[in-house]
Design a protein around this motif. Structure first.
Motif, short mmCIF file in Angstrom:
data_model
loop_
_atom_site.label_atom_id
_atom_site.label_comp_id
_atom_site.label_asym_id
_atom_site.label_seq_id
_atom_site.Cartn_x
_atom_site.Cartn_y
_atom_site.Cartn_z
N ASP A 60 0.80 -1.23 0.00
CA ASP A 60 0.00 0.00 0.00
C ASP A 60 0.83 1.28 0.00
O ASP A 60 0.31 2.35 0.22
N ARG A 61 2.13 1.17 -0.27
CA ARG A 61 2.98 2.35 -0.19
C ARG A 61 2.57 3.44 -1.18
O ARG A 61 2.83 4.62 -0.95
N GLY A 62 1.89 3.10 -2.26
CA GLY A 62 1.48 4.09 -3.25
C GLY A 62 0.10 4.68 -3.06
O GLY A 62 -0.27 5.63 -3.73
N VAL A 63 -0.69 4.13 -2.13
CA VAL A 63 -2.07 4.59 -1.97
C VAL A 63 -2.14 6.02 -1.46
O VAL A 63 -1.57 6.34 -0.41
N LYS A 64 -2.81 6.87 -2.21
CA LYS A 64 -3.05 8.26 -1.82
C LYS A 64 -4.54 8.54 -1.97
O LYS A 64 -5.14 8.18 -2.98
N TRP A 65 -5.14 9.16 -0.97
CA TRP A 65 -6.55 9.52 -1.00
C TRP A 65 -6.67 11.02 -1.20
O TRP A 65 -5.86 11.78 -0.69
N HIS A 66 -7.69 11.42 -1.93
CA HIS A 66 -7.99 12.85 -2.04
C HIS A 66 -9.49 13.04 -2.15
O HIS A 66 -10.22 12.17 -2.62
N ARG A 67 -9.96 14.17 -1.66
CA ARG A 67 -11.38 14.52 -1.72
C ARG A 67 -11.67 15.07 -3.11
O ARG A 67 -10.96 15.93 -3.59
N THR A 68 -12.71 14.54 -3.72
CA THR A 68 -13.09 15.03 -5.04
C THR A 68 -14.44 15.73 -5.01
O THR A 68 -14.90 16.25 -6.01
N SER A 69 -15.07 15.72 -3.84
CA SER A 69 -16.33 16.43 -3.65
C SER A 69 -16.55 16.56 -2.15
O SER A 69 -15.75 16.06 -1.36
N PHE A 71 -18.76 15.00 -0.65
CA PHE A 71 -19.42 13.77 -0.20
C PHE A 71 -18.66 12.49 -0.53
O PHE A 71 -19.15 11.40 -0.28
N ALA A 72 -17.46 12.61 -1.10
CA ALA A 72 -16.73 11.39 -1.49
C ALA A 72 -15.22 11.65 -1.56
O ALA A 72 -14.77 12.79 -1.65
N ARG A 73 -14.49 10.54 -1.54
CA ARG A 73 -13.04 10.60 -1.73
C ARG A 73 -12.65 9.53 -2.74
O ARG A 73 -13.39 8.58 -2.99
N ARG A 74 -11.48 9.70 -3.31
CA ARG A 74 -10.95 8.75 -4.29
C ARG A 74 -9.52 8.40 -3.93
O ARG A 74 -8.80 9.20 -3.35
N ALA A 75 -9.12 7.18 -4.31
CA ALA A 75 -7.75 6.75 -4.09
C ALA A 75 -7.08 6.52 -5.45
O ALA A 75 -7.72 6.08 -6.41
N PHE A 76 -5.80 6.83 -5.50
CA PHE A 76 -4.99 6.61 -6.69
C PHE A 76 -3.60 6.19 -6.23
O PHE A 76 -3.27 6.29 -5.04
N CYS A 77 -2.79 5.71 -7.14
CA CYS A 77 -1.41 5.40 -6.82
C CYS A 77 -0.59 6.67 -6.98
O CYS A 77 -0.58 7.28 -8.06
N GLY A 78 0.09 7.07 -5.92
CA GLY A 78 0.91 8.27 -5.95
C GLY A 78 2.15 8.13 -6.81
O GLY A 78 2.78 9.12 -7.16
N ASP A 79 2.51 6.90 -7.19
CA ASP A 79 3.68 6.68 -8.03
C ASP A 79 3.33 6.67 -9.53
O ASP A 79 3.94 7.38 -10.31
N PHE A 85 -9.88 3.52 -6.22
CA PHE A 85 -11.13 3.39 -5.49
C PHE A 85 -11.90 4.71 -5.46
O PHE A 85 -11.32 5.78 -5.58
N TYR A 86 -13.21 4.57 -5.25
CA TYR A 86 -14.10 5.70 -5.04
C TYR A 86 -14.97 5.34 -3.85
O TYR A 86 -15.55 4.24 -3.81
N GLN A 87 -15.06 6.23 -2.85
CA GLN A 87 -15.82 5.91 -1.65
C GLN A 87 -16.67 7.09 -1.21
O GLN A 87 -16.16 8.18 -0.93
N LEU A 88 -17.99 6.85 -1.17
CA LEU A 88 -18.92 7.84 -0.65
C LEU A 88 -18.81 7.92 0.86
O LEU A 88 -18.63 6.90 1.52
N ASP A 89 -18.92 9.12 1.43
CA ASP A 89 -18.87 9.28 2.87
C ASP A 89 -19.98 8.50 3.56
O ASP A 89 -19.78 7.94 4.63
N ASP A 90 -21.15 8.46 2.95
CA ASP A 90 -22.28 7.75 3.54
C ASP A 90 -22.59 6.47 2.76
O ASP A 90 -23.74 6.07 2.63
N GLY A 91 -21.55 5.82 2.26
CA GLY A 91 -21.71 4.64 1.42
C GLY A 91 -21.93 3.33 2.15
O GLY A 91 -21.85 2.26 1.55
N GLY A 92 -22.16 3.38 3.44
CA GLY A 92 -22.45 2.17 4.19
C GLY A 92 -21.30 1.17 4.23
O GLY A 92 -21.53 -0.04 4.29
#
Length: 140
Positions: A60-69, A71-79, A85-92
């Protein structure tokens, strides 16, 4: 409902700085045509979905999260920049997984398309699958 029963799905980014496994079934693929996904993925963004607690990282050394709205955040590889990934704040507790990051064969099938009101002028959808003007999470 299209769910693959493969017990473990492996995946990761292009450069290897992110490797993960998803235990258990995955929802079928939904292609997102929203403007944000098109800009981030270069076209429609195909996503499957699973509970976050069924994803484990091997690397997981490359995992970076950023807010794109707000109500949600996204993950990408920083390298290498791969979208993960895409994750809603209220996504259960569920997370959308970029299908292109999964190892083949996935056993997944496309269920339909969302945000087709944002379909760009260069694209057409001719597969006969369900089309939704805005959001839809499939049958799962």
């Amino acid at each position: 409902m299209s769910i693959t029963a493969k017990p473990v799905h492996g995946g990761g980014c292009e450069c290897g700085a992110v490797r993960f496994e998803v235990t258990g079934p995955l929802r079928g693929i939904i292609n997102c045509w929203c403007g944000q996904c098109r800009r981030l993925h270069g076209g429609a963004a195909p996503h499957t979905r699973a509970p976050w607690d069924r994803i484990s990282f091997i690397e997981d050394r490359g995992v970076k999260w950023h807010r794109t709205s707000d109500f949600a955040r996204r993950a990408f590889c920083g390298d290498c920049g791969a979208r993960l990934f895409y994750q809603l704040d209220d996504g259960g507790g569920l997370v959308s997984i970029s299908v292109g990051t999964l190892d083949q064969p996935t056993g997944l099938r496309v269920l339909g398309h969302i945000f087709v009101d944002d379909l760009p002028d260069y694209a057409s959808i001719d597969d006969g699958l369900p089309r939704h003007a805005t959001n839809w999470v499939g049958d799962q």
